[in-house]
Design a protein around this motif. Sequence first.
Motif, short mmCIF file in Angstrom:
data_model
loop_
_atom_site.label_atom_id
_atom_site.label_comp_id
_atom_site.label_asym_id
_atom_site.label_seq_id
_atom_site.Cartn_x
_atom_site.Cartn_y
_atom_site.Cartn_z
N GLY A 116 3.33 26.37 -3.65
CA GLY A 116 4.09 25.73 -4.66
C GLY A 116 4.76 24.34 -3.68
N CYS A 117 4.44 24.36 -2.72
CA CYS A 117 5.74 23.01 -2.07
C CYS A 117 4.59 21.76 -1.77
N ALA A 118 3.30 22.56 -1.68
CA ALA A 118 2.69 21.21 -1.64
C ALA A 118 1.95 20.44 -2.96
N ALA A 119 2.29 21.03 -3.56
CA ALA A 119 1.85 21.01 -4.95
C ALA A 119 3.53 20.46 -5.69
N PHE A 120 4.10 21.45 -5.20
CA PHE A 120 5.98 19.66 -5.57
C PHE A 120 5.38 18.65 -4.87
N THR A 121 4.66 18.28 -3.74
CA THR A 121 4.69 17.24 -3.06
C THR A 121 3.70 16.17 -3.33
N VAL A 122 2.77 16.15 -3.98
CA VAL A 122 1.59 15.47 -4.83
C VAL A 122 1.70 15.47 -5.82
N VAL A 123 2.38 15.88 -6.62
CA VAL A 123 3.51 15.54 -8.01
C VAL A 123 4.49 14.48 -7.64
N ALA A 124 5.48 14.53 -6.43
CA ALA A 124 5.93 13.30 -6.62
C ALA A 124 5.53 12.30 -6.36
N PHE A 125 4.53 12.36 -5.20
CA PHE A 125 3.44 11.34 -4.49
C PHE A 125 2.91 10.33 -5.88
N ALA A 126 2.57 11.45 -7.11
CA ALA A 126 1.84 10.67 -8.33
C ALA A 126 2.45 10.06 -8.99
N GLY A 127 3.68 10.38 -9.35
CA GLY A 127 5.28 9.94 -9.59
C GLY A 127 5.80 8.51 -9.54
N VAL A 128 5.58 8.64 -8.57
CA VAL A 128 6.16 7.42 -7.39
C VAL A 128 4.76 6.04 -7.25
N ALA A 129 4.00 6.14 -6.94
CA ALA A 129 2.56 5.75 -7.31
C ALA A 129 2.54 4.99 -8.84
N VAL A 130 2.63 6.36 -9.54
CA VAL A 130 2.50 5.31 -11.10
C VAL A 130 3.51 4.49 -11.45
N LEU A 131 4.82 5.09 -11.00
CA LEU A 131 6.13 3.73 -10.72
C LEU A 131 5.32 2.89 -10.93
N PHE A 132 5.16 2.92 -9.29
CA PHE A 132 4.78 1.38 -8.75
C PHE A 132 4.27 1.31 -9.69
N CYS A 133 3.13 1.40 -9.95
CA CYS A 133 1.57 0.41 -10.34
C CYS A 133 2.51 -0.09 -12.21
N VAL A 134 2.97 0.97 -12.35
CA VAL A 134 3.58 0.38 -13.83
C VAL A 134 4.54 -0.81 -13.54
N GLY A 135 4.90 -1.07 -12.70
CA GLY A 135 5.90 -1.79 -12.25
C GLY A 135 5.35 -3.03 -12.07
N PHE A 136 4.58 -3.06 -11.49
CA PHE A 136 3.32 -3.83 -10.64
C PHE A 136 3.40 -4.43 -11.90
N MET A 137 2.18 -3.80 -13.27
CA MET A 137 1.78 -4.62 -14.12
C MET A 137 2.67 -5.01 -14.83
N VAL A 138 3.74 -5.11 -14.99
CA VAL A 138 5.03 -5.33 -15.91
C VAL A 138 5.71 -6.45 -15.91
N THR A 139 5.51 -6.31 -13.83
CA THR A 139 6.11 -8.14 -13.25
C THR A 139 4.28 -8.83 -13.61
N VAL A 140 3.41 -8.57 -13.27
CA VAL A 140 2.30 -9.60 -13.55
C VAL A 140 2.67 -10.06 -14.82
N ALA A 141 2.69 -9.14 -16.32
CA ALA A 141 2.77 -9.63 -17.90
C ALA A 141 3.65 -10.33 -17.65
N THR A 142 5.00 -10.74 -17.33
CA THR A 142 5.85 -11.25 -17.18
C THR A 142 6.28 -12.73 -16.30
N MET A 143 5.42 -12.57 -15.25
CA MET A 143 4.69 -14.27 -14.76
C MET A 143 3.71 -14.72 -15.06
N SER A 144 2.61 -14.06 -16.43
CA SER A 144 2.26 -14.89 -16.65
C SER A 144 2.55 -15.57 -18.18
#
Length: 144
Positions: A116-144
């Motif tokens: 359960g602890c490992a699953a929580f850690t993986v889900v938290a990591f996935a959430g951070v990675a998704v937020l980073f990727c979405v933030g990156f795509m939004v930044t690229v969209a606003t700079m274009s």
Amino acid sequence: MDAIFYLIPCLIMAVTLSGAYVMVRRWLRMRRAWTSGLTAEARCLRVYAVAHGGGDSRVHTSLRHVYEFRARDGRIVRFEEEGGPGTTLEGDVVIVRYAEGPRIVATARPGGGGLGCAAFTVVAFAGVAVLFCVGFMVTVATMS
């Protein structure tokens, strides 16, 4: 050329989300086995070690156990589990927890909180990675 700035983050999000899905699914299966209340005596049929790594990297070995038991409905169930205790040897009898259904899910591992602890850690990591990727795509969209 701008498409690559959207394609790569989408691929990263897909990989991390699929990894989180697999981990949560595995955790839920083991949780179902622990909370079902069904137990049985199983015999350890085989113990072997699997080595991961090698070459220039560190070698990590893990024990795998093969167990067999009779379920409440009379079916003979054989399953393999990684990471069991090193004190369980071939021929030993252990208590397994299992959940019935079309495909029986069983575990002989003592304690149930680690996955359960490992699953929580993986889900938290996935959430951070998704937020980073979405933030990156939004930044690229606003700079274009």
